[in-house]
Design a protein around this motif. Structure first.
Motif, PDB file in Angstrom:
ATOM      1  N   ALA A  23       1.021  -1.187   0.123  1.00 31.19           N
ATOM      2  CA  ALA A  23      -0.117   0.044  -0.070  1.00 31.19           C
ATOM      3  C   ALA A  23       0.913   1.251   0.148  1.00 31.19           C
ATOM      4  N   ALA A  24       1.833   1.228   0.648  1.00 34.56           N
ATOM      5  CA  ALA A  24       2.983   2.526   0.742  1.00 34.56           C
ATOM      6  C   ALA A  24       3.433   2.720  -0.558  1.00 34.56           C
ATOM      7  N   PHE A  25       3.901   1.469  -1.106  1.00 33.04           N
ATOM      8  CA  PHE A  25       4.607   1.488  -2.467  1.00 33.04           C
ATOM      9  C   PHE A  25       3.492   2.122  -3.564  1.00 33.04           C
ATOM     10  N   ARG A  26       2.304   1.706  -3.587  1.00 35.42           N
ATOM     11  CA  ARG A  26       1.277   2.270  -4.547  1.00 35.42           C
ATOM     12  C   ARG A  26       1.347   3.734  -4.199  1.00 35.42           C
ATOM     13  N   VAL A  31       2.368   9.227  -5.812  1.00 28.83           N
ATOM     14  CA  VAL A  31       3.058  10.767  -5.943  1.00 28.83           C
ATOM     15  C   VAL A  31       3.960  10.954  -6.697  1.00 28.83           C
ATOM     16  N   ALA A  32       4.953   9.872  -7.103  1.00 25.22           N
ATOM     17  CA  ALA A  32       5.880  10.232  -8.138  1.00 25.22           C
ATOM     18  C   ALA A  32       5.315  10.575  -9.379  1.00 25.22           C
ATOM     19  N   ILE A  33       4.412   9.852  -9.847  1.00 22.25           N
ATOM     20  CA  ILE A  33       3.655  10.067 -11.136  1.00 22.25           C
ATOM     21  C   ILE A  33       3.223  11.489 -11.302  1.00 22.25           C
ATOM     22  N   THR A  34       2.419  11.926 -10.012  1.00 17.71           N
ATOM     23  CA  THR A  34       1.791  13.109 -10.207  1.00 17.71           C
ATOM     24  C   THR A  34       2.911  14.307 -10.472  1.00 17.71           C
ATOM     25  N   ALA A  93       6.688  12.123   4.318  1.00 17.55           N
ATOM     26  CA  ALA A  93       5.337  12.007   5.283  1.00 17.55           C
ATOM     27  C   ALA A  93       4.464  10.679   5.040  1.00 17.55           C
ATOM     28  N   VAL A  94       4.355  10.290   3.745  1.00 12.67           N
ATOM     29  CA  VAL A  94       3.512   9.167   3.570  1.00 12.67           C
ATOM     30  C   VAL A  94       4.323   8.010   4.031  1.00 12.67           C
ATOM     31  N   GLU A  95       5.323   7.707   3.671  1.00 10.91           N
ATOM     32  CA  GLU A  95       6.081   6.693   4.313  1.00 10.91           C
ATOM     33  C   GLU A  95       6.206   6.761   5.716  1.00 10.91           C
ATOM     34  N   ALA A  96       6.382   7.856   6.280  1.00 15.52           N
ATOM     35  CA  ALA A  96       6.190   7.768   7.923  1.00 15.52           C
ATOM     36  C   ALA A  96       4.879   7.488   8.520  1.00 15.52           C
ATOM     37  N   ARG A  97       4.014   8.044   7.877  1.00 16.78           N
ATOM     38  CA  ARG A  97       2.578   7.474   8.237  1.00 16.78           C
ATOM     39  C   ARG A  97       2.242   6.084   8.039  1.00 16.78           C
ATOM     40  N   MET A  98       2.700   5.514   6.795  1.00 18.97           N
ATOM     41  CA  MET A  98       2.020   4.253   6.333  1.00 18.97           C
ATOM     42  C   MET A  98       2.786   3.147   6.922  1.00 18.97           C
ATOM     43  N   LEU A  99       4.280   3.459   7.194  1.00 20.25           N
ATOM     44  CA  LEU A  99       5.072   2.222   7.645  1.00 20.25           C
ATOM     45  C   LEU A  99       5.346   2.593   9.112  1.00 20.25           C
ATOM     46  N   GLY A 100       5.341   1.447   9.947  1.00 13.82           N
ATOM     47  CA  GLY A 100       5.733   1.630  11.281  1.00 13.82           C
ATOM     48  C   GLY A 100       7.128   1.772  11.526  1.00 13.82           C
ATOM     49  N   GLY A 101       7.505   2.470  12.509  1.00 14.05           N
ATOM     50  CA  GLY A 101       9.104   2.427  12.873  1.00 14.05           C
ATOM     51  C   GLY A 101       9.329   1.830  14.249  1.00 14.05           C
ATOM     52  N   ARG A 102      10.476   1.862  14.922  1.00 17.52           N
ATOM     53  CA  ARG A 102      10.894   1.404  16.043  1.00 17.52           C
ATOM     54  C   ARG A 102      10.141   2.060  17.180  1.00 17.52           C
TER      55      ARG A 102
END
Length: 115
Positions: A23-26, A31-34, A93-102
């Motif tokens: 989901a994060a990759f999609r 975002v990149a395509i836009t 921001a998208v990566e930080a929100r969608m993927l968990g961190g330690r």
């Protein structure tokens, strides 16, 4: 003899599921395509305006520059800076929100606790 400390990954690290990573990759791909479409529109827009609007290449601004020349010389670089910063900020921001961190839970105090 010193022995390395044993590390239990199950207690300390949070692992993202394949569905979360997908989901994060999609989302990041969107975002990149836009941002690429915006970049392409700006790059192609300057010559398109020169072909369609007479004042774009015939008008004169300060220093005798045409609006098209001023846009190519200065405006596009400012636009590229803004779009690059926007893409990087949004992607982070998208990566930080969608993927968990330690230490995601350390940022927010538990209910009833003061920061």
């Amino acid at each position: 003899m010193d022995r390395p400390m044993e590390h239990d990954d199950d207690d300390d690290d949070e692992h993202d599921t394949p569905a979360e990573v997908d989901a994060a990759f999609r989302t990041l791909r969107r975002v990149a395509i836009t941002h690429f479409v915006l970049f392409l529109a700006a790059v192609m827009g300057v010559p398109a305006l020169s072909l369609t609007l007479d004042w774009w290449s015939g008008g004169r601004l300060a220093g005798g520059m045409s609006p098209g020349f001023a846009m190519a010389a200065f405006g596009l670089y400012a636009f590229f800076l803004v779009i690059g910063l926007a893409a990087a900020t949004l992607s982070s921001a998208v990566e930080a929100r969608m993927l968990g961190g330690r230490n995601d839970d350390d940022d927010y105090p538990a209910d009833g606790e003061l920061p």
